[in-house]
Scaffold this motif. Structure first.
Motif, PDB file in Angstrom:
ATOM      1  N   GLY A 159       5.802   5.597  42.958  1.00  0.00           N
ATOM      2  CA  GLY A 159       6.851   5.097  42.090  1.00  0.00           C
ATOM      3  C   GLY A 159       6.388   4.020  41.033  1.00  0.00           C
ATOM      4  N   MET A 160       5.446   3.261  41.397  1.00  0.00           N
ATOM      5  CA  MET A 160       4.903   2.358  40.389  1.00  0.00           C
ATOM      6  C   MET A 160       4.204   2.868  39.343  1.00  0.00           C
ATOM      7  SD  MET A 160       1.827   0.988  40.131  1.00  0.00           S
ATOM      8  CE  MET A 160       1.260   0.309  38.853  1.00  0.00           C
ATOM      9  N   LEU A 161       3.499   4.043  39.691  1.00  0.00           N
ATOM     10  CA  LEU A 161       2.827   4.623  38.677  1.00  0.00           C
ATOM     11  C   LEU A 161       3.869   5.375  37.662  1.00  0.00           C
ATOM     12  CD1 LEU A 161      -0.105   6.361  40.374  1.00  0.00           C
ATOM     13  CD2 LEU A 161      -0.113   4.347  38.989  1.00  0.00           C
ATOM     14  N   LEU A 162       4.885   5.893  38.219  1.00  0.00           N
ATOM     15  CA  LEU A 162       5.579   6.793  37.566  1.00  0.00           C
ATOM     16  C   LEU A 162       6.534   5.871  36.427  1.00  0.00           C
ATOM     17  CD1 LEU A 162       7.436   9.259  36.922  1.00  0.00           C
ATOM     18  CD2 LEU A 162       8.946   8.642  38.668  1.00  0.00           C
ATOM     19  N   LYS A 163       6.963   4.687  37.180  1.00  0.00           N
ATOM     20  CA  LYS A 163       7.785   3.859  36.339  1.00  0.00           C
ATOM     21  C   LYS A 163       6.583   2.969  35.185  1.00  0.00           C
ATOM     22  CE  LYS A 163      10.553  -0.286  36.443  1.00  0.00           C
ATOM     23  NZ  LYS A 163      10.870  -1.610  37.248  1.00  0.00           N
ATOM     24  N   ARG A 164       5.569   2.850  35.560  1.00  0.00           N
ATOM     25  CA  ARG A 164       4.589   2.482  34.538  1.00  0.00           C
ATOM     26  C   ARG A 164       4.338   3.396  33.451  1.00  0.00           C
ATOM     27  NH1 ARG A 164      -1.511   1.004  35.929  1.00  0.00           N
ATOM     28  NH2 ARG A 164      -1.695   3.331  35.741  1.00  0.00           N
ATOM     29  N   ASN A 165       4.585   4.592  33.846  1.00  0.00           N
ATOM     30  CA  ASN A 165       4.474   5.688  32.672  1.00  0.00           C
ATOM     31  C   ASN A 165       5.574   5.673  31.837  1.00  0.00           C
ATOM     32  OD1 ASN A 165       1.785   6.231  33.773  1.00  0.00           O
ATOM     33  ND2 ASN A 165       2.485   8.110  34.909  1.00  0.00           N
ATOM     34  N   VAL A 166       6.536   5.351  32.333  1.00  0.00           N
ATOM     35  CA  VAL A 166       7.833   5.513  31.699  1.00  0.00           C
ATOM     36  C   VAL A 166       7.966   4.380  30.595  1.00  0.00           C
ATOM     37  CG1 VAL A 166      10.560   5.023  31.809  1.00  0.00           C
ATOM     38  CG2 VAL A 166       9.504   6.593  33.317  1.00  0.00           C
ATOM     39  N   ARG A 167       7.665   3.236  31.070  1.00  0.00           N
ATOM     40  CA  ARG A 167       7.384   1.882  30.190  1.00  0.00           C
ATOM     41  C   ARG A 167       6.409   2.285  29.105  1.00  0.00           C
ATOM     42  NH1 ARG A 167       7.358  -1.726  35.034  1.00  0.00           N
ATOM     43  NH2 ARG A 167       4.996  -1.301  35.144  1.00  0.00           N
ATOM     44  N   ASN A 168       5.206   2.647  29.629  1.00  0.00           N
ATOM     45  CA  ASN A 168       4.169   2.852  28.807  1.00  0.00           C
ATOM     46  C   ASN A 168       4.410   3.810  27.700  1.00  0.00           C
ATOM     47  OD1 ASN A 168       2.659   0.935  29.971  1.00  0.00           O
ATOM     48  ND2 ASN A 168       1.225   2.368  30.746  1.00  0.00           N
ATOM     49  N   VAL A 169       5.025   5.057  28.009  1.00  0.00           N
ATOM     50  CA  VAL A 169       5.462   6.049  26.963  1.00  0.00           C
ATOM     51  C   VAL A 169       6.581   5.836  26.164  1.00  0.00           C
ATOM     52  CG1 VAL A 169       6.576   8.231  26.806  1.00  0.00           C
ATOM     53  CG2 VAL A 169       4.795   8.111  28.619  1.00  0.00           C
ATOM     54  N   TRP A 170       7.445   4.749  26.566  1.00  0.00           N
ATOM     55  CA  TRP A 170       8.598   4.447  25.599  1.00  0.00           C
ATOM     56  C   TRP A 170       7.812   3.236  24.655  1.00  0.00           C
ATOM     57  CZ3 TRP A 170       9.980  -0.817  24.563  1.00  0.00           C
ATOM     58  CH2 TRP A 170      10.905  -0.897  23.914  1.00  0.00           C
ATOM     59  N   TYR A 171       6.801   2.590  24.937  1.00  0.00           N
ATOM     60  CA  TYR A 171       6.130   1.521  24.125  1.00  0.00           C
ATOM     61  C   TYR A 171       5.239   2.282  23.257  1.00  0.00           C
ATOM     62  CZ  TYR A 171       4.728  -2.912  22.534  1.00  0.00           C
ATOM     63  OH  TYR A 171       4.571  -3.932  21.684  1.00  0.00           O
ATOM     64  N   GLU A 172       4.623   3.402  23.623  1.00  0.00           N
ATOM     65  CA  GLU A 172       3.763   4.063  22.794  1.00  0.00           C
ATOM     66  C   GLU A 172       4.488   4.775  21.802  1.00  0.00           C
ATOM     67  OE1 GLU A 172       0.336   5.191  26.336  1.00  0.00           O
ATOM     68  OE2 GLU A 172       1.671   6.795  25.473  1.00  0.00           O
ATOM     69  N   ASP A 173       5.621   5.475  22.140  1.00  0.00           N
ATOM     70  CA  ASP A 173       6.450   6.232  21.139  1.00  0.00           C
ATOM     71  C   ASP A 173       7.219   5.527  20.084  1.00  0.00           C
ATOM     72  OD1 ASP A 173       5.441   8.319  22.378  1.00  0.00           O
ATOM     73  OD2 ASP A 173       7.192   8.856  23.457  1.00  0.00           O
ATOM     74  N   MET A 174       7.458   4.107  20.792  1.00  0.00           N
ATOM     75  CA  MET A 174       8.388   3.449  19.694  1.00  0.00           C
ATOM     76  C   MET A 174       7.574   2.466  18.972  1.00  0.00           C
ATOM     77  SD  MET A 174      11.155   4.373  20.208  1.00  0.00           S
ATOM     78  CE  MET A 174      10.857   5.762  20.711  1.00  0.00           C
ATOM     79  N   VAL A 175       6.359   1.974  19.441  1.00  0.00           N
ATOM     80  CA  VAL A 175       5.691   1.083  18.941  1.00  0.00           C
ATOM     81  C   VAL A 175       4.195   1.509  18.342  1.00  0.00           C
ATOM     82  CG1 VAL A 175       4.506  -1.588  18.937  1.00  0.00           C
ATOM     83  CG2 VAL A 175       6.833  -0.827  19.969  1.00  0.00           C
ATOM     84  N   ASP A 176       3.071   1.803  19.644  1.00  0.00           N
ATOM     85  CA  ASP A 176       1.761   1.931  19.531  1.00  0.00           C
ATOM     86  C   ASP A 176       1.605   3.214  18.341  1.00  0.00           C
ATOM     87  OD1 ASP A 176       1.163  -0.279  20.899  1.00  0.00           O
ATOM     88  OD2 ASP A 176       0.753   1.033  22.569  1.00  0.00           O
ATOM     89  N   PHE A 177       2.272   4.255  18.714  1.00  0.00           N
ATOM     90  CA  PHE A 177       2.062   5.519  17.955  1.00  0.00           C
ATOM     91  C   PHE A 177       2.712   5.557  16.466  1.00  0.00           C
ATOM     92  CE2 PHE A 177       1.297   8.176  22.093  1.00  0.00           C
ATOM     93  CZ  PHE A 177       0.156   7.399  22.160  1.00  0.00           C
ATOM     94  N   HIS A 178       3.603   4.497  16.265  1.00  0.00           N
ATOM     95  CA  HIS A 178       4.669   4.515  15.127  1.00  0.00           C
ATOM     96  C   HIS A 178       3.664   4.005  13.858  1.00  0.00           C
ATOM     97  CE1 HIS A 178       7.423   3.822  12.280  1.00  0.00           C
ATOM     98  NE2 HIS A 178       7.406   2.650  12.206  1.00  0.00           N
ATOM     99  N   ASN A 179       3.465   5.089  12.918  1.00  0.00           N
ATOM    100  CA  ASN A 179       2.796   4.547  11.580  1.00  0.00           C
ATOM    101  C   ASN A 179       4.032   4.001  10.595  1.00  0.00           C
ATOM    102  OD1 ASN A 179       1.626   4.628   9.239  1.00  0.00           O
ATOM    103  ND2 ASN A 179       0.938   6.735   9.370  1.00  0.00           N
ATOM    104  N   GLU A 180       3.595   2.711  10.350  1.00  0.00           N
ATOM    105  CA  GLU A 180       4.559   2.000   9.371  1.00  0.00           C
ATOM    106  C   GLU A 180       4.391   2.264   8.066  1.00  0.00           C
ATOM    107  OE1 GLU A 180       2.238   0.722  11.329  1.00  0.00           O
ATOM    108  OE2 GLU A 180       0.952  -0.739  10.009  1.00  0.00           O
TER     109      GLU A 180
END
Ligand code: ATP
Length: 548
Positions: A38-59
């Motif tokens: 569950g910890m891995l799953l939830k970490r992936n949810v958080r990371n994927v959210w952060y990647e898609d909203m911030v890290d992978f966003h091209n400003e």
């Protein structure tokens, strides 16, 4: 077939996704612990959210549907903030529920959750006293009259067959609508005497704590009930230090705490939970367009990660439902299996907050008067809750204009999101076992980006050099940062089923042919297709599939 919440909860416990907190002491209502998977799953949810909203966003490029290109940055702010923050945000005054206590059962109820009806009956054990009229209550439910019947029979000491001897009057009425002087005639939902319910009182949902060893009432502070305020109070810091220009967004992931009166439905309503919030700052005249952009972008995000449109709705709030500062709000809601057919539970709210927050933290707590937001005054005509006095406006150096930005807030729950991904992933199908007999297979069809374990590596047999090759592949995948498991125990079919049940998208088997062709069998969890992949291409193949 509808999915069973009981089965899902049981799988979560059995396979180490989610445990009741402090289980060995009998558990704690409203608190949950995530186990190894569950910890891995939830970490992936958080990371994927952060990647898609911030890290992978091209400003540098405006994404589809966006009025223009925009920047995104992140912050991580304190869980305990200055108490004034909650006064100006409105949580101190508004973030409460009205509660009533029962002096006899010691239970506490949400005032608006209790319904009642006047009824006249005669006590079985005291018939000579004649008929009595009382207000029988029950906690609101789908079929509240059935509960009222049962409670009335219990009050009068009658058996079910005497139901028709009860004389009901009027309609079922919520307790808040009953005049307070009638409280002595109310029979609480769980007792057999009247007049045991207290008057309603406010119950703030914020967890209170005390700062410092000698702290008194003046040192009271609160655990944050949302992450958003940490972003607002840092607005000036961020603008002054990170070269962002409006429009830009600030993202934050972190714990929030709410002393929910009725935590329930597994992790859906917890007292400690995690939020993933964005405050997006934009020019007032562009804010309606940005609201639409974020609403649609966030709705699409859940679908891109495998939530079917059949189970997901975007619900625009009616005007009456909107918070006093909001121009528009939409909820993204999921058809959780614990709800009735056609009902949905909130995963995320996307709110147009206008300039309410930045102005409140400058001027003092605001309230809406007609179409205007004005500072709320106390009985002496002074600001009820004083703001910081710091100027939180923004200066556009191209247009030479100063304004208080408007805010669009997509506010998601990491635990509710994780629970929705778990519910959506849960499937049962029929597959033949080694002997060709059909068996029910439980499979968690997580999107590969979310799956806690991405690949499992098996030697078909524990001999003939197979374990050595499998361990080498395992080491190579680990070194590439791919979360994987090595399993050589039991027949191969059982090993596949163990991985299906935790949602591992790819299984790799080293078999007798591997020594000859230097390939392994790659089996896909969903299509069940099997392909031969060269040993030296396993890492690149799995990486490509995970990113594809
Ligand atoms: P609800 O009406 O269900 O109490 P809310 O409208 O108060 O939720 P927000 O204040 O908008 O919720 O919080 C944003 C998100 O935080 C919610 O969409 C939800 O995903 C999550 N959240 C809020 N309260 C809880 C809770 N008690 N447990 C788990 N997640 C929560």
């Amino acid at each position: 077939m509808p999915k069973s919440m009981d089965e899902i909860v049981s799988l979560c416990k059995r396979r180490g996704f989610i445990f009741q907190d402090s289980d060995i002491y009998g558990g704690q209502n409203g608190f949950w612990d995530y186990g190894p998977l569950g910890m891995l799953l939830k970490r992936n949810v958080r990371n994927v959210w952060y990647e898609d909203m911030v890290d992978f966003h091209n400003e540098l490029v405006a994404p589809n549907g966006a009025p223009e290109a925009y920047q995104m940055v992140g912050v991580e702010t304190a869980l305990i903030m200055h108490p004034q923050v909650w006064k100006c945000s409105g949580h101190y005054d508004l973030f409460h529920d009205m509660m009533v206590d029962c002096r006899e059962s010691k239970k506490r109820y949400r005032h608006d959750h209790i319904k009642g009806r006047w009824v006249t009956g005669t006590h079985k054990k005291n018939e000579e006293a004649g008929p009595e009229t009382v207000f029988i209550t029950a906690v609101d439910s789908e079929d509240v009259q059935t509960d009222l019947d049962a409670n009335a029979l219990r009050y009068f000491g009658l058996k079910k067959k005497y139901l028709e001897k009860l004389d009901w009057e009027g309609e079922t009425t919520p307790l808040p609508e009953l005049p307070e002087d009638k409280l002595t005639e109310v029979v609480g939902p769980d007792v057999t005497s009247k007049g045991t319910l207290t008057e309603q009182r406010e119950f703030n949902l914020m967890f209170k704590t005390t700062l410092g060893a000698l702290g008194g009432e003046d040192d009271a502070a609160f655990l944050r009930p949302e992450t958003a305020q940490g972003i607002f109070v840092n607005f000036k810091n961020i603008v002054d230090t990170s070269r962002v220009k409006v429009p830009f967004g600030v993202a934050q992931v972190g714990k929030s705490f709410r002393n929910e009166i009725t935590p329930r439905n597994f992790t859906f309503r917890s007292r400690e939970f995690e939020q993933m919030e964005i405050e997006f700052f934009c020019a007032p005249d562009e804010s309606a367009k940005w609201y639409t952009f974020w609403r649609d972008k966030r709705y699409q995000w859940y679908q891109d990660l495998g939530i079917s449109q059949d189970n997901l709705i975007l619900r625009d709030h009616h005007k009456e439902e909107l918070a006093h500062y909001s121009v528009g709000t939409a909820d993204i809601e999921y058809a959780f299996p614990f709800l009735e057919a056609g009902e949905y539970g909130e995963l995320e709210g996307i709110a147009h907050r206008g300039d309410f927050d930045l102005r409140s933290h400058t001027e003092g707590k605001l309230k809406k008067e007609g179409d205007e937001l004005v500072v709320e005054l106390d009985e002496h005509g002074q600001p009820k809750h004083r703001g910081s006095g710091k100027d939180l406006s923004y200066f556009n150096d191209e247009t030479r204009e100063r304004f208080v930005p408007h805010v669009i807030e997509p506010s998601a729950g990491a635990d509710r999101g994780t629970l929705a991904f778990i519910c959506e992933a849960y499937h049962e199908d029929e597959q033949p076992d080694e002997k060709g007999k059909m068996q029910t297979r439980t499979v968690m069809k997580f999107h590969p980006r979310l799956a806690p374990i991405k690949a499992a590596i098996f030697p078909l047999m524990k001999k003939d050099g197979q374990p050595e090759i499998a361990q080498e592949i395992y080491g190579a995948l680990k070194a590439a940062g791919i979360s994987c498991q090595y399993d050589q125990a039991g027949v191969i079919g059982r090993r596949y089923r163990r991985q299906d049940e935790i949602g591992t998208p790819y299984c790799l088997t080293v078999d007798y042919d591997t020594a000859d062709d230097n390939c392994v069998t790659l089996r896909d969890r969903d299509s069940l297709e099997q392909e031969r992949v060269p040993v030296d291409q396993v890492v690149s193949e799995i990486t490509a599939r995970l990113n594809g």
